[in-house]
Design an enzyme around this catalytic site. Structure first.
Site, PDB file in Angstrom:
ATOM      1  N   VAL A  60       0.804  -1.220   0.000  1.00 27.91           N
ATOM      2  CA  VAL A  60       0.000   0.000   0.000  1.00 27.91           C
ATOM      3  C   VAL A  60       0.839   1.273   0.000  1.00 27.91           C
ATOM      4  CG1 VAL A  60      -0.217   0.300   2.509  1.00 27.91           C
ATOM      5  CG2 VAL A  60      -2.132   0.921   1.014  1.00 27.91           C
ATOM      6  N   TYR A  61       2.136   1.192   0.279  1.00 27.16           N
ATOM      7  CA  TYR A  61       2.956   2.396   0.316  1.00 27.16           C
ATOM      8  C   TYR A  61       3.040   3.017  -1.074  1.00 27.16           C
ATOM      9  CZ  TYR A  61       4.676   0.939   4.964  1.00 27.16           C
ATOM     10  OH  TYR A  61       4.780   0.566   6.283  1.00 27.16           O
ATOM     11  N   ALA A  62       2.524   4.249  -1.161  1.00 30.89           N
ATOM     12  CA  ALA A  62       2.522   4.996  -2.428  1.00 30.89           C
ATOM     13  C   ALA A  62       1.980   4.136  -3.562  1.00 30.89           C
ATOM     14  CB  ALA A  62       3.916   5.516  -2.761  1.00 30.89           C
ATOM     15  N   GLY A  64       2.040   1.010  -4.245  1.00 32.43           N
ATOM     16  CA  GLY A  64       2.920   0.008  -4.838  1.00 32.43           C
ATOM     17  C   GLY A  64       4.227   0.541  -5.374  1.00 32.43           C
TER      18      GLY A  64
END
Length: 324
Positions: A60-62, A64
């Site tokens: 979920v960070y940025a 993918g």
């Protein structure tokens, strides 16, 4: 760099883990302060030069793009067998049903997408990012077991939940002969110590490796100047701003002890975490080379029991944050 085993496993990890939430496309996700590949590349390279072999990210960070950067840069600078790559699953990746959570369908889909972005055939540690209240834990644990047996993950871990939930997951896995969690990525620092009540004793009893996130409380324990993240990180503001007055007493003691040692505040705050019996490796979110150098320097500081008590004494109970 010092190395230790991750929980009750034979896996060697550096005592500092590089948190990669700060890498990605600034136009995606919630954080506008993240670094693109060009700016992230020298930080990841420096981490490797310092002996850091442990890298933590999440799907979920940025949206993918953190995984994409980590995978590309590590492939350029490191042998796959020499690094430990951890990622997480749970957050919403796309609109619509079955695009979030810990159902079998979501896990089986997201592990393949993460592997593609990370440019690897497997991750060393696959973690559930939060508890899924809408999926039976039996379904989640069996799916994670199958991910391990398929060779797509070497170990599994969990993050940010109540101790009773973590114990339930461990029990379900043991009862069914499925793969157990080996690590807990929880919220722990000098101004947020609620995990000491139940989660840390549970991890000690079950021989679970603890890899705390936010070891510097979003920079509050180390800040000597304002930063773009401090000004724009709304999630950190929600966690800490309500208790700022009480927390300042702890921050002042960190500063006082740092002055006595002739070091920066970050060294003292991280040294305190590294002295915690259950802690394997704090996850340090570096966005500058100096952040890595500071984290590495903290390994050499040996706090006395009296100094640890001095740092801990002003603490007051906090509301629980980070589990949801």
């Amino acid at each position: 760099m010092d190395y230790t085993k991750l929980g009750n496993t034979g896996l060697d990890v550096s005592r500092i883990c590089l948190g990669c939430m700060g890498f990605g496309d600034a136009e995606k996700g919630h954080h506008r302060w993240v670094l693109d590949e060009e700016r992230a590349r020298p930080i990841i390279k420096k981490a490797l030069e310092l002996g850091i072999n442990f890298f933590d990210t999440a799907n979920v960070y940025a949206e993918g793009t953190s995984e994409e950067i980590v995978g590309k840069v590590l492939k350029d600078y490191a042998s796959r067998d020499e690094v430990v790559i951890a990622t997480k699953v749970h957050g919403r990746m796309r609109p619509g049903p079955n695009c979030a959570g810990l159902s079998r369908k979501a896990i089986m889909s997201e592990i393949d997408k993460s592997l593609k972005r990370l440019r690897t055939d497997y991750v060393d540690l696959y973690q559930i990012h939060r508890w899924d209240y809408n999926t039976p834990i039996e379904e989640t644990m069996e799916a994670l077991h199958d991910v391990v047996k398929a060779g797509k993950a070497r170990y599994i871990g969990a993050s940010a939940m109540w101790a009773w939930q973590f114990q339930k997951a461990l029990h379900v896995a043991e009862k069914n002969g499925w793969t157990r969690f080996v690590s807990m990525q929880n919220h722990l620092n000098l101004i947020y110590r609620e995990e000491e009540r139940e989660m840390l004793p549970l991890c000690k009893e079950e021989k679970i490796g603890v890899i705390p996130y936010s070891p510097l409380a979003g920079g509050r324990l180390a800040r000597e100047a304002t930063t773009p993240r401090a000004e724009t990180d709304e999630i950190a503001k929600q966690k800490y701003d309500a208790t700022a007055d009480a927390d300042q007493l702890v921050v002042n003691r960190v500063a006082s002890l740092a002055d006595q040692y002739g070091v920066r505040r970050v060294h003292i705050a991280l040294a305190w975490l590294l002295h915690k019996e259950s802690v394997t490796a704090p996850i340090v979110g570096a966005t500058k080379i100096s952040h890595l150098e500071d984290a590495n320097a903290a390994l050499s500081i040996q706090l006395t029991p009296k100094e640890i008590a001095f740092l801990e004494e002003p603490y007051v109970p906090h509301r629980i944050v980070g589990h949801f």
